[in-house]
Design a protein around this motif. Structure first.
Motif, PDB file in Angstrom:
ATOM      1  N   GLY A 102      72.560  25.624  -5.078  1.00  0.00           N
ATOM      2  CA  GLY A 102      73.678  26.094  -5.343  1.00  0.00           C
ATOM      3  C   GLY A 102      73.762  26.531  -4.315  1.00  0.00           C
ATOM      4  N   PHE A 122      69.763  19.114  -8.946  1.00  0.00           N
ATOM      5  CA  PHE A 122      70.843  19.189  -9.450  1.00  0.00           C
ATOM      6  C   PHE A 122      72.114  20.480  -8.497  1.00  0.00           C
ATOM      7  CE2 PHE A 122      68.866  18.204 -13.777  1.00  0.00           C
ATOM      8  CZ  PHE A 122      70.192  16.984 -13.604  1.00  0.00           C
ATOM      9  N   CYS A 123      72.528  19.853  -7.664  1.00  0.00           N
ATOM     10  CA  CYS A 123      72.955  20.277  -6.790  1.00  0.00           C
ATOM     11  C   CYS A 123      74.274  21.024  -6.325  1.00  0.00           C
ATOM     12  CB  CYS A 123      72.668  19.884  -5.211  1.00  0.00           C
ATOM     13  SG  CYS A 123      71.135  19.302  -4.759  1.00  0.00           S
ATOM     14  N   TYR A 124      74.985  22.092  -7.039  1.00  0.00           N
ATOM     15  CA  TYR A 124      76.296  22.852  -7.049  1.00  0.00           C
ATOM     16  C   TYR A 124      76.840  23.109  -5.382  1.00  0.00           C
ATOM     17  CZ  TYR A 124      75.454  21.289 -11.588  1.00  0.00           C
ATOM     18  OH  TYR A 124      74.528  20.772 -13.280  1.00  0.00           O
ATOM     19  N   ILE A 154      74.364  22.513 -15.238  1.00  0.00           N
ATOM     20  CA  ILE A 154      75.874  23.641 -14.558  1.00  0.00           C
ATOM     21  C   ILE A 154      75.517  25.332 -15.447  1.00  0.00           C
ATOM     22  CG2 ILE A 154      77.583  23.426 -16.718  1.00  0.00           C
ATOM     23  CD1 ILE A 154      78.859  23.350 -13.504  1.00  0.00           C
ATOM     24  N   VAL A 176      67.300  23.318 -10.551  1.00  0.00           N
ATOM     25  CA  VAL A 176      69.262  23.731 -10.041  1.00  0.00           C
ATOM     26  C   VAL A 176      69.343  23.750  -8.503  1.00  0.00           C
ATOM     27  CG1 VAL A 176      70.285  23.466 -12.032  1.00  0.00           C
ATOM     28  CG2 VAL A 176      70.049  25.845 -11.389  1.00  0.00           C
ATOM     29  N   THR A 192      72.490  14.521  -7.090  1.00  0.00           N
ATOM     30  CA  THR A 192      71.471  15.008  -7.758  1.00  0.00           C
ATOM     31  C   THR A 192      70.615  13.596  -6.834  1.00  0.00           C
ATOM     32  OG1 THR A 192      72.848  14.537 -10.090  1.00  0.00           O
ATOM     33  CG2 THR A 192      71.130  13.881 -10.128  1.00  0.00           C
ATOM     34  N   GLU A 249      80.766  22.802  -9.308  1.00  0.00           N
ATOM     35  CA  GLU A 249      80.953  21.491  -9.435  1.00  0.00           C
ATOM     36  C   GLU A 249      79.607  20.899  -8.640  1.00  0.00           C
ATOM     37  OE1 GLU A 249      83.506  18.992  -6.388  1.00  0.00           O
ATOM     38  OE2 GLU A 249      84.255  21.013  -5.393  1.00  0.00           O
ATOM     39  N   LEU A 250      79.086  19.938  -9.840  1.00  0.00           N
ATOM     40  CA  LEU A 250      77.703  18.892  -9.306  1.00  0.00           C
ATOM     41  C   LEU A 250      78.826  18.329  -7.501  1.00  0.00           C
ATOM     42  CD1 LEU A 250      75.319  18.118  -9.743  1.00  0.00           C
ATOM     43  CD2 LEU A 250      76.675  16.143 -11.221  1.00  0.00           C
ATOM     44  N   THR A 251      77.544  18.096  -6.846  1.00  0.00           N
ATOM     45  CA  THR A 251      77.748  17.325  -5.529  1.00  0.00           C
ATOM     46  C   THR A 251      76.659  16.486  -5.456  1.00  0.00           C
ATOM     47  OG1 THR A 251      76.352  19.235  -4.410  1.00  0.00           O
ATOM     48  CG2 THR A 251      78.553  19.499  -3.888  1.00  0.00           C
TER      49      THR A 251
END
Length: 182
Positions: free
Chosen positions: A49, A123-125, A87, A47, A110, A106-108
């Motif tokens: 963010g 997973f980018c947030y 998350i 992840v 994948t 919030e996820l922006t």
């Protein structure tokens, strides 16, 4: 549409480690040709963010990256532990690396870091409204300096190629795009 997918015939592990596993696959291509030794790296999922504090600053972390031999300016992030939800991993990494707590995450996007040779996803947030609630709680071998930047400064750092981590540039693109500032 032409089927481009390869058929897996055999897999053999060469190395199994906590952070990376290497295997070799024998595959059959759609036209019948055999790929005898295709090397695949199995990494855990990650992840990262774009973390914006309650006063509108983007949190960045600076740390040494041994494989490249560089001190890298990055966004917070890390490995998803076991069956942890992405998350939850993001919330944990933000708190551990920066000491900031974020409720609005919030996820922006994948993305696949390198789908040619690696199995994992990132997973980018976008995390907003962060509040400093504690000191950093770093892993044994982590040394991280937390820095704060304005959105304009981040855009300039990207334009000047001062953020070398490709996955983090991608997450910044998605995050800044979601904010409507690109």
């Amino acid at each position: 549409m032409t089927d481009l997918k390869w058929k897996l015939l055999h897999s053999e592990y060469i190395h199994k480690g906590p952070w990376a596993t290497l295997r070799t696959d024998r595959c059959e291509m759609p036209d019948g040709r055999i790929m005898p030794d295709y090397y695949v790296l199995e990494y855990p999922n990650w992840v990262n963010g774009v973390a914006i504090t309650e006063d509108g600053k983007i949190l960045m972390v600076r740390q040494y990256r041994h494989a490249a031999g560089i001190v890298s300016l990055e966004i917070p992030g890390g490995v998803i532990d076991g069956d942890e939800a992405p998350i939850d991993a993001m919330r944990r990494e933000l708190l551990e690396e920066t000491g900031y707590l974020f409720e609005d995450i919030e996820l922006t996007a994948t993305i696949y870091p390198n789908p040619a040779t690696a199995t994992n996803q990132t997973f980018c947030y976008l995390a907003k409204g962060g509040k400093k609630v504690q000191a950093q709680d770093l892993d044994e071998h982590e040394e991280i300096i937390v820095e704060q930047y304005t959105i304009a400064e981040i855009k300039q750092l990207l334009a000047d190629n001062k953020i070398p981590q490709a996955l983090h540039c991608t997450a910044l693109f998605y995050g800044l795009s979601k904010l409507g500032v690109l």
